[in-house]
Design an enzyme around this catalytic site. Structure first.
Site: not given
Length: 327
Positions: A187, A194
């Site tokens: 993550k 991102e």
């Protein structure tokens, strides 16, 4: 299944709602009694001890709190309250090395620790949550009904050729990434990527907007409608993505983004990803530059940085540094 949820903010409360909609029983606790009361259908707990008392063994408790001391203290307190065979799930954005340490500490009491990198933001109640899970396989397998209910499901996304013999859970939007820490590590890198994707969109739209600038030759000036560009790129373009969908939403709401200053916060994962790249001697110039741009954005602001801030607000409900907190 029955599960306790600690931290009933934007994501924690919606995780509880999605689980209850799937038939699971939720016991909710938050330091804000109003947040507990707002989670309709859940059993309310007045303290961590009260929550543990309302759960039947083997217990599962999902911690959805900001990374740092509040999560550290909560996991430590749970370690003293829970019994052998129980499981603590950290669904926040914890640093993966902290997961490894906590898992070892809880294992000494025969309590399992599962780290669950959770992506979906404020849209997760409707869309589901993409989850990257670390921890003991037997604990992860026992909790599969919880993860399955939270995941988006296969939906209408076409199957990837050559995946027939691989873990089918992945196609539903969740994966067991490995031992404790592996989920949050995946993550962490996800969030680092991102940063880079968002920065590329922000810079591209800033270039498009600048094409009408007075410093260019008059015949080379184009007054390009950014809202329409975002919309057309969503439809069949190679750069289409959910982030672009959110960009289109933000621009449709406010083409000039006048309500944003352009000060862009970072929540830790970008820094951790860059640090991991340094430890591994892996070149990560795009992610690193995106992180440094966020630092600079707090001094001077461009339209692109306003768009970055608008994207963060769309997918996670994030407010700009200093906004809405009296500063």
């Amino acid at each position: 299944m029955q599960i306790g949820i600690i931290g009933l903010g934007r994501m924690g409360a919606n995780i509880g709602r999605r689980l209850m909609a799937a038939g699971h029983q939720v016991v909710g606790f938050d330091r804000s009694s109003a947040a507990v009361a707002a989670l309709s259908g859940a059993a309310a707990a007045s303290s961590l001890a009260d929550m543990v008392g309302k759960l039947s063994p083997p217990r599962a408790v999902w911690v959805m709190l900001p990374a740092g001391p509040i999560t550290e203290d909560t996991v430590a307190e749970l370690g003293a309250l829970l019994s052998p065979g129980d499981t603590v799930i950290d669904g926040g954005n914890t640093f993966y090395k902290d997961d490894i340490r906590r898992a070892k500490a809880l294992k000494a009491r025969n309590i399992t620790y599962v780290d669950c990198g959770t992506s979906g933001g404020v849209w997760g109640l409707e869309r589901g949550y993409c989850m990257m899970i670390g921890g003991d396989k037997s604990a992860v397998d026992r909790l599969d009904p919880i993860f399955s209910a939270l995941a988006p499901g296969a939906g209408t996304i076409a199957k990837t050729p050559g995946r027939a013999a691989r873990d089918p859970r992945v196609e539903k939007g969740y994966m067991h990434a490995g031992p404790a820490g592996a989920g949050h590590f995946v993550k962490m890198v996800h969030n680092g990527i991102e940063y880079g994707l968002m920065q590329a969109y922000a810079e591209g739209f800033d270039i498009l907007r600048g094409k009408s600038g007075a410093g260019l030759a008059e015949e080379e000036r184009f007054d390009i409608d950014l809202t329409d560009v975002a919309e057309v790129w969503r439809r069949g373009s190679v750069v289409s993505s959910w982030l672009l969908d959110l960009t289109a939403i933000a621009l449709a709401k406010s083409p000039e983004l006048g309500e944003f200053t352009g000060a862009v916060d970072d929540s830790g994962e970008g820094r951790w990803t860059v640090n991991a790249a340094v430890e591994e001697a892996v070149a990560a110039p795009v992610i690193t530059a995106a992180l440094f741009t966020r630092f600079r954005s707090r001094i001077a602001h461009s339209f692109g940085e306003k768009l970055l801030s608008a994207m963060r607000n769309e997918f996670g409900g994030h407010v700009e540094p200093g906004a809405g907190n009296g500063k």
